[in-house]
Motif scaffolding. Structure first.
Motif, PDB file in Angstrom:
ATOM      1  N   ARG A 112      12.150  11.391  -0.794  1.00  0.00           N
ATOM      2  CA  ARG A 112      12.239  12.647  -0.036  1.00  0.00           C
ATOM      3  C   ARG A 112      11.063  12.768   0.936  1.00  0.00           C
ATOM      4  O   ARG A 112      11.226  13.183   2.088  1.00  0.00           O
ATOM      5  CB  ARG A 112      12.242  13.830  -1.003  1.00  0.00           C
ATOM      6  N   ALA A 113       9.878  12.359   0.459  1.00  0.00           N
ATOM      7  CA  ALA A 113       8.689  12.417   1.317  1.00  0.00           C
ATOM      8  C   ALA A 113       8.804  11.446   2.490  1.00  0.00           C
ATOM      9  O   ALA A 113       8.399  11.753   3.619  1.00  0.00           O
ATOM     10  CB  ALA A 113       7.440  12.105   0.488  1.00  0.00           C
ATOM     11  N   TYR A 114       9.368  10.263   2.257  1.00  0.00           N
ATOM     12  CA  TYR A 114       9.549   9.285   3.335  1.00  0.00           C
ATOM     13  C   TYR A 114      10.554   9.797   4.368  1.00  0.00           C
ATOM     14  O   TYR A 114      10.384   9.585   5.579  1.00  0.00           O
ATOM     15  CB  TYR A 114      10.008   7.940   2.787  1.00  0.00           C
ATOM     16  N   TYR A 126       5.368   2.983  10.495  1.00  0.00           N
ATOM     17  CA  TYR A 126       4.802   3.065   9.155  1.00  0.00           C
ATOM     18  C   TYR A 126       5.297   1.906   8.295  1.00  0.00           C
ATOM     19  O   TYR A 126       6.440   1.464   8.418  1.00  0.00           O
ATOM     20  CB  TYR A 126       5.201   4.375   8.476  1.00  0.00           C
ATOM     21  N   ILE A 127       4.418   1.434   7.433  1.00  0.00           N
ATOM     22  CA  ILE A 127       4.776   0.448   6.412  1.00  0.00           C
ATOM     23  C   ILE A 127       4.792   1.193   5.087  1.00  0.00           C
ATOM     24  O   ILE A 127       3.798   1.834   4.717  1.00  0.00           O
ATOM     25  CB  ILE A 127       3.750  -0.696   6.336  1.00  0.00           C
ATOM     26  N   MET A 128       5.901   1.126   4.376  1.00  0.00           N
ATOM     27  CA  MET A 128       5.970   1.816   3.086  1.00  0.00           C
ATOM     28  C   MET A 128       4.887   1.275   2.141  1.00  0.00           C
ATOM     29  O   MET A 128       4.676   0.065   2.069  1.00  0.00           O
ATOM     30  CB  MET A 128       7.346   1.649   2.460  1.00  0.00           C
ATOM     31  N   SER A 129       4.246   2.177   1.430  1.00  0.00           N
ATOM     32  CA  SER A 129       3.121   1.793   0.566  1.00  0.00           C
ATOM     33  C   SER A 129       3.510   1.771  -0.910  1.00  0.00           C
ATOM     34  O   SER A 129       2.681   2.008  -1.777  1.00  0.00           O
ATOM     35  CB  SER A 129       1.952   2.756   0.788  1.00  0.00           C
ATOM     36  N   ASN A 148      -1.343   2.127   9.467  1.00  0.00           N
ATOM     37  CA  ASN A 148       0.113   2.222   9.461  1.00  0.00           C
ATOM     38  C   ASN A 148       0.710   2.270   8.056  1.00  0.00           C
ATOM     39  O   ASN A 148       1.924   2.447   7.906  1.00  0.00           O
ATOM     40  CB  ASN A 148       0.726   1.050  10.231  1.00  0.00           C
ATOM     41  N   LEU A 149      -0.130   2.111   7.036  1.00  0.00           N
ATOM     42  CA  LEU A 149       0.363   2.270   5.670  1.00  0.00           C
ATOM     43  C   LEU A 149       0.710   3.742   5.456  1.00  0.00           C
ATOM     44  O   LEU A 149      -0.099   4.621   5.735  1.00  0.00           O
ATOM     45  CB  LEU A 149      -0.696   1.829   4.652  1.00  0.00           C
ATOM     46  N   ALA A 150       1.908   3.984   4.981  1.00  0.00           N
ATOM     47  CA  ALA A 150       2.349   5.365   4.812  1.00  0.00           C
ATOM     48  C   ALA A 150       1.444   6.126   3.851  1.00  0.00           C
ATOM     49  O   ALA A 150       1.103   5.608   2.781  1.00  0.00           O
ATOM     50  CB  ALA A 150       3.790   5.380   4.302  1.00  0.00           C
ATOM     51  N   PRO A 151       1.040   7.356   4.206  1.00  0.00           N
ATOM     52  CA  PRO A 151       0.157   8.161   3.350  1.00  0.00           C
ATOM     53  C   PRO A 151       0.928   8.853   2.230  1.00  0.00           C
ATOM     54  O   PRO A 151       0.845  10.068   2.043  1.00  0.00           O
ATOM     55  CB  PRO A 151      -0.423   9.171   4.338  1.00  0.00           C
ATOM     56  N   ILE A 152       1.700   8.075   1.491  1.00  0.00           N
ATOM     57  CA  ILE A 152       2.529   8.601   0.407  1.00  0.00           C
ATOM     58  C   ILE A 152       2.268   7.770  -0.844  1.00  0.00           C
ATOM     59  O   ILE A 152       2.248   6.534  -0.776  1.00  0.00           O
ATOM     60  CB  ILE A 152       4.029   8.539   0.788  1.00  0.00           C
ATOM     61  N   VAL A 153       2.073   8.422  -1.970  1.00  0.00           N
ATOM     62  CA  VAL A 153       1.775   7.703  -3.205  1.00  0.00           C
ATOM     63  C   VAL A 153       3.002   6.921  -3.674  1.00  0.00           C
ATOM     64  O   VAL A 153       4.137   7.274  -3.348  1.00  0.00           O
ATOM     65  CB  VAL A 153       1.316   8.660  -4.328  1.00  0.00           C
ATOM     66  N   PRO A 154       2.801   5.845  -4.433  1.00  0.00           N
ATOM     67  CA  PRO A 154       3.935   5.098  -4.992  1.00  0.00           C
ATOM     68  C   PRO A 154       4.689   5.943  -6.025  1.00  0.00           C
ATOM     69  O   PRO A 154       4.152   6.927  -6.551  1.00  0.00           O
ATOM     70  CB  PRO A 154       3.271   3.884  -5.663  1.00  0.00           C
ATOM     71  N   PRO A 155       5.929   5.574  -6.336  1.00  0.00           N
ATOM     72  CA  PRO A 155       6.730   6.347  -7.292  1.00  0.00           C
ATOM     73  C   PRO A 155       6.064   6.581  -8.640  1.00  0.00           C
ATOM     74  O   PRO A 155       6.207   7.655  -9.220  1.00  0.00           O
ATOM     75  CB  PRO A 155       7.994   5.500  -7.436  1.00  0.00           C
ATOM     76  N   VAL A 156       5.329   5.592  -9.147  1.00  0.00           N
ATOM     77  CA  VAL A 156       4.723   5.771 -10.474  1.00  0.00           C
ATOM     78  C   VAL A 156       3.643   6.846 -10.448  1.00  0.00           C
ATOM     79  O   VAL A 156       3.464   7.590 -11.428  1.00  0.00           O
ATOM     80  CB  VAL A 156       4.163   4.435 -11.011  1.00  0.00           C
TER      81      VAL A 156
END
Length: 261
Positions: A112-114, A126-129, A148-156
């Motif tokens: 959802r955040a992506y 962006y590159i998914m992180s 360019n690394l997406a500022p979103i935490v991984p799922p875990v």
């Protein structure tokens, strides 16, 4: 025992294994390693050891402390011999885990955040992180792409935040993952996202074997809520894109999915 076959040297994609004339055995250079596990996979003698936290985990489980397993969605690919995922969950509870959560729910949150990020990207790439190996590779070898690394935490990490709110700050969180790199990845997470330890599926099999656990001897048990939805697609190459509901038609989407070396 290492037999100096140098298979690991040839397999390493980032030349992180050094061979010195004065030493027979090659050695891993930690600051160059991205944790991909290629060397472990090709090492016939099994001479390469990864950081092992099983003894610590066994002690925690034996003490009966409040502990939750955060299970990567790729369990079906690693445990095809376990015919029903609910038996897998019961095997974890039998080991002593108080709660068993699927990281697929965290993947739903991250997806959802992506979706929001890409809609507001304004032309920035962006590159998914989500993948710790990719993140490590970018940080060590493609430093110009770090912004360019997406500022979103991984799922875990997203899952950890939810579980801590539900179970309390004192809960011990254990990430069960297919990746060796997860052992370093969790060191990045702090606060509500912190995870106490990570074990691989290979190590989990060792625990099942030592405890003599078999699905045929156990009843069903489901994951603890909240349950994942499309986040279960996460192990598939474009799974997070599908979970985010992002258009994949080539003439309509700016998103590119790649896999493999």
């Amino acid at each position: 025992t290492c037999i100096a076959c140098y298979a690991c040297v040839r397999a390493c994609p980032v030349k992180a294994i050094r061979v010195q004339t004065e030493k027979i055995k090659p050695e891993i250079i930690p600051e160059r390693c991205i944790g991909c596990g290629s060397c472990v996979a090709v090492c016939g003698p099994g001479a390469i050891e990864i950081r092992n936290t099983l003894d610590e985990l066994k002690t925690i489980l034996a003490d009966g402390k409040k502990i939750a397993a955060l299970v990567d969605p790729s369990i079906a690919g690693e445990f095809p011999d376990i015919t029903d995922y609910r038996k897998f969950v019961q095997m974890l509870r039998t080991l002593g885990f108080t709660y068993v959560h699927e990281v697929a729910f965290g993947a739903d949150l991250v997806a959802r955040a992506y979706s929001k990020l890409f809609k507001l990207s304004k032309g920035k790439y962006y590159i998914m992180s989500n993948d710790p190996v990719t993140v490590s590779f970018v940080e060590k070898y493609k430093t110009g792409l770090v912004p360019n690394l997406a500022p979103i935490v991984p799922p875990v990490a997203a899952t950890a935040q939810v579980v801590r709110k539900l179970a309390g700050e004192d809960i011990i969180l254990v990430y069960i993952s297919p990746l060796i790199a997860s052992k370093n990845e969790i060191l990045r997470f702090e606060g509500e996202s912190r995870i106490d330890m990570a074990i691989t599926f290979v190590e989990l099999r060792e625990l099942f074997s030592e405890a003599n656990l078999h699905e045929t001897d156990l009843e069903y048990s489901d994951f603890d809520a909240p349950l994942g939805y499309k986040g279960s697609f996460f192990p598939v190459a474009n799974g997070i894109i599908q979970a985010a509901g992002i258009e994949e038609e080539l003439h309509l989407t700016p998103v590119i999915t790649v896999e493999g070396e």
